[in-house]
Write a protein that holds these residues in place. Structure first.
Motif, PDB file in Angstrom:
ATOM      1  N   ASN A 193       0.734  -1.218   0.073  1.00 58.75           N
ATOM      2  CA  ASN A 193       0.176  -0.006  -0.055  1.00 58.75           C
ATOM      3  C   ASN A 193       0.706   1.249  -0.192  1.00 58.75           C
ATOM      4  N   ALA A 194       2.027   1.230   0.610  1.00 58.44           N
ATOM      5  CA  ALA A 194       3.051   2.417   0.366  1.00 58.44           C
ATOM      6  C   ALA A 194       3.229   2.688  -0.898  1.00 58.44           C
ATOM      7  N   ILE A 195       3.548   1.651  -1.623  1.00 61.18           N
ATOM      8  CA  ILE A 195       3.785   1.837  -3.239  1.00 61.18           C
ATOM      9  C   ILE A 195       2.682   2.477  -3.986  1.00 61.18           C
ATOM     10  N   PHE A 196       1.551   1.831  -3.526  1.00 58.34           N
ATOM     11  CA  PHE A 196       0.297   2.105  -4.209  1.00 58.34           C
ATOM     12  C   PHE A 196      -0.059   3.834  -3.803  1.00 58.34           C
ATOM     13  N   GLU A 197       0.037   4.237  -2.679  1.00 66.32           N
ATOM     14  CA  GLU A 197      -0.153   5.427  -2.223  1.00 66.32           C
ATOM     15  C   GLU A 197       0.790   6.460  -2.775  1.00 66.32           C
ATOM     16  N   ALA A 198       1.996   6.100  -2.815  1.00 63.46           N
ATOM     17  CA  ALA A 198       3.194   7.100  -3.628  1.00 63.46           C
ATOM     18  C   ALA A 198       2.996   7.318  -4.931  1.00 63.46           C
ATOM     19  N   ASN A 199       2.254   6.452  -5.584  1.00 62.84           N
ATOM     20  CA  ASN A 199       1.875   6.393  -7.184  1.00 62.84           C
ATOM     21  C   ASN A 199       0.542   7.248  -7.596  1.00 62.84           C
ATOM     22  N   LYS A 200      -0.245   7.346  -6.358  1.00 60.49           N
ATOM     23  CA  LYS A 200      -1.616   7.973  -6.501  1.00 60.49           C
ATOM     24  C   LYS A 200      -1.523   9.429  -7.028  1.00 60.49           C
ATOM     25  N   PRO A 201      -2.159  10.096  -7.943  1.00 56.96           N
ATOM     26  CA  PRO A 201      -3.397   9.617  -8.438  1.00 56.96           C
ATOM     27  C   PRO A 201      -3.234   8.650  -9.929  1.00 56.96           C
ATOM     28  N   MET A 202      -1.928   8.514 -10.294  1.00 55.18           N
ATOM     29  CA  MET A 202      -1.598   7.862 -11.658  1.00 55.18           C
ATOM     30  C   MET A 202      -1.958   6.632 -11.382  1.00 55.18           C
TER      31      MET A 202
END
Length: 156
Positions: free
Chosen positions: A128-137
């Motif tokens: 989730n840390a990676i997911f959050e770091a790449n939001k909103p892309m």
């Protein structure tokens, strides 16, 4: 931030062919592509000011300049510009406050955020840390594609 390389064939389809389609005869396709990339970056709501985007269709290089409110915003802007089809590299010259730089990961076939998390953090559950770091892309943790470049932030 410097120069990041990307896979030319992967990414958002903001313009067609090997460079931007000119709206009218005599129009500058690089200027049209620059405007499309700038608009795409601005939709990410990263808080950038004085953003200037220059795309050179002959080389596929995007140059970004202006101000970013954080290192994270600067890195996300570079990724947004680079994860566009026909872009081969991004020269990110955005000015941002100093902070630890993130790592980057080129997604390959079969990758999942959990597997990437295991590789960089030693724990698949920190995806989730990676997911959050790449939001909103990224809009969903399961929607990554080969050729995409992801930001891997340092763990806090």
């Amino acid at each position: 931030m410097g120069l990041l390389s990307f896979i030319k064939e992967a990414g958002e389809k903001l313009f067609g062919g090997s460079s931007a389609h000119a709206a009218e005869p005599g129009a500058n396709p690089d200027a049209a592509a620059s405007a499309a990339i700038k608009t795409y970056i601005e939709t990410q709501n990263l808080g950038l000011t004085d953003l200037i985007v220059a795309y050179a269709g002959a080389t596929g290089v995007v140059t970004l300049s202006g101000k970013a409110p954080s290192q994270e915003a600067s890195e996300k802007a570079g990724l947004a510009a680079g994860n566009v089809a026909n872009v081969t590299s991004v020269d990110n010259q955005l000015v941002a406050p100093e902070a630890p730089a993130a790592q980057y990961h080129d997604v390959v076939r079969g990758d999942t955020l959990s597997a990437i998390s295991k590789k960089y953090y030693g724990d698949a559950n920190k995806y989730n840390a990676i997911f959050e770091a790449n939001k909103p892309m990224l809009t969903h943790p399961d929607k990554i594609y080969p050729g995409q470049k992801l930001r891997i932030p340092p763990l806090k």
